[in-house]
Enzyme design. Structure first.
Site, short mmCIF file in Angstrom:
data_model
loop_
_atom_site.label_atom_id
_atom_site.label_comp_id
_atom_site.label_asym_id
_atom_site.label_seq_id
_atom_site.Cartn_x
_atom_site.Cartn_y
_atom_site.Cartn_z
N GLU A 131 -9.39 -11.03 -7.68
CA GLU A 131 -8.43 -11.08 -6.89
C GLU A 131 -8.01 -12.32 -6.12
O GLU A 131 -7.01 -12.60 -5.91
CB GLU A 131 -8.78 -10.07 -5.44
CG GLU A 131 -8.66 -8.62 -5.78
CD GLU A 131 -8.74 -7.64 -4.97
OE1 GLU A 131 -8.67 -8.00 -3.69
OE2 GLU A 131 -8.51 -6.37 -5.28
N ARG A 150 0.86 -1.10 -0.10
CA ARG A 150 -0.17 0.16 -0.04
C ARG A 150 0.83 1.14 -0.17
O ARG A 150 1.57 1.64 1.14
CB ARG A 150 -1.12 -0.01 1.29
CG ARG A 150 -1.97 -0.96 1.03
CD ARG A 150 -3.01 -0.91 -0.28
NE ARG A 150 -4.11 -1.66 0.05
CZ ARG A 150 -5.23 -1.40 -0.92
NH1 ARG A 150 -4.83 -0.94 -2.14
NH2 ARG A 150 -6.27 -2.04 -0.99
N GLU A 157 -3.82 -4.75 -14.54
CA GLU A 157 -2.51 -4.72 -14.93
C GLU A 157 -1.74 -4.17 -14.00
O GLU A 157 -0.42 -4.47 -13.89
CB GLU A 157 -2.60 -3.75 -16.20
CG GLU A 157 -1.33 -3.99 -16.91
CD GLU A 157 -1.42 -2.91 -18.13
OE1 GLU A 157 -0.96 -1.96 -18.11
OE2 GLU A 157 -1.93 -3.63 -19.44
N GLU A 185 -14.79 -8.18 -8.14
CA GLU A 185 -13.51 -8.17 -7.15
C GLU A 185 -13.20 -9.65 -6.79
O GLU A 185 -11.78 -10.00 -6.65
CB GLU A 185 -13.85 -7.15 -6.12
CG GLU A 185 -13.55 -5.60 -6.59
CD GLU A 185 -12.17 -5.20 -7.09
OE1 GLU A 185 -11.20 -5.83 -6.65
OE2 GLU A 185 -12.22 -4.19 -7.78
N ALA A 205 -10.72 -6.54 -1.83
CA ALA A 205 -11.72 -5.30 -1.97
C ALA A 205 -11.54 -4.38 -3.31
O ALA A 205 -10.49 -4.66 -3.99
CB ALA A 205 -11.31 -4.34 -0.70
#
Length: 184
Positions: free
Chosen positions: A95, A63, A137, A91, A75
């Protein structure tokens, strides 16, 4: 007391790919004017994917704002015109490569209502079927599978700190407790 603020003036300061920053002037209840900074953000979703054996998928990712790797539930932000249920399904598939037979809405979380319009819609996903992960991407993350109880304990020790992850785990813990006791 009525508790209100009326927008008198609004000016966009910055418009980015994800957020827009506004500077507003609001008239308060007592008639005085106050400056308000508002970050407009599309709503998002947070999904707690739970296997029949009680294990849950989280994702580890870097992050940038905090300069560290965090562990969170899957998320993401909603696309324009997308419902939060559709975004949650998208999502989850992107993910962790899962589809949910049951997608239970856990509620909405206002991220920071003092300055942001963002709300996160939380879901519990069960009856999972597995496919391939297909990340955006510019998205790099590592799925992790952990027993739910261990995630709950990590939340209680302060080891998991993402707000929507914490809220979804706490809400799911209560839901599971109610289901085990036959109450809702």
């Amino acid at each position: 007391m009525r508790l209100f603020e009326e927008t008198v003036e609004s000016r966009v300061i910055y418009r980015g790919k994800i957020v827009t920053l506004r500077e507003d002037v609001a008239r308060l209840e007592n008639g005085t004017l106050a400056s308000r900074e508002v970050v407009e953000h599309p709503d998002g979703v947070c999904i707690l994917p739970m296997e029949a054996d009680g294990t849950v998928y989280t994702v580890r990712q870097f992050r940038y704002p905090f300069g560290e790797v965090t562990e969170e539930l899957p998320a993401g932000k909603m696309d324009r015109g997308e419902t939060h249920e559709a975004a949650a399904r998208r999502e989850l598939s992107e993910e962790v490569g899962c589809e949910a037979g049951e997608l239970l809405y856990l509620g909405e979380l206002l991220v920071s209502p003092g300055y942001s319009t963002e709300a996160i819609h939380m879901y519990l996903a069960r009856e999972l079927t597995h496919g391939a992960q297909h990340l955006d991407e510019d998205e790099f993350l590592e799925p992790v599978r952990t027993p739910f109880q261990r995630l709950f304990e990590r939340v209680m020790r302060g080891e998991l700190t993402d707000a929507s992850t914490v809220a979804a785990i706490l809400k799911t813990n209560e839901l599971l407790r109610q289901e085990a006791g036959g109450t809702k």
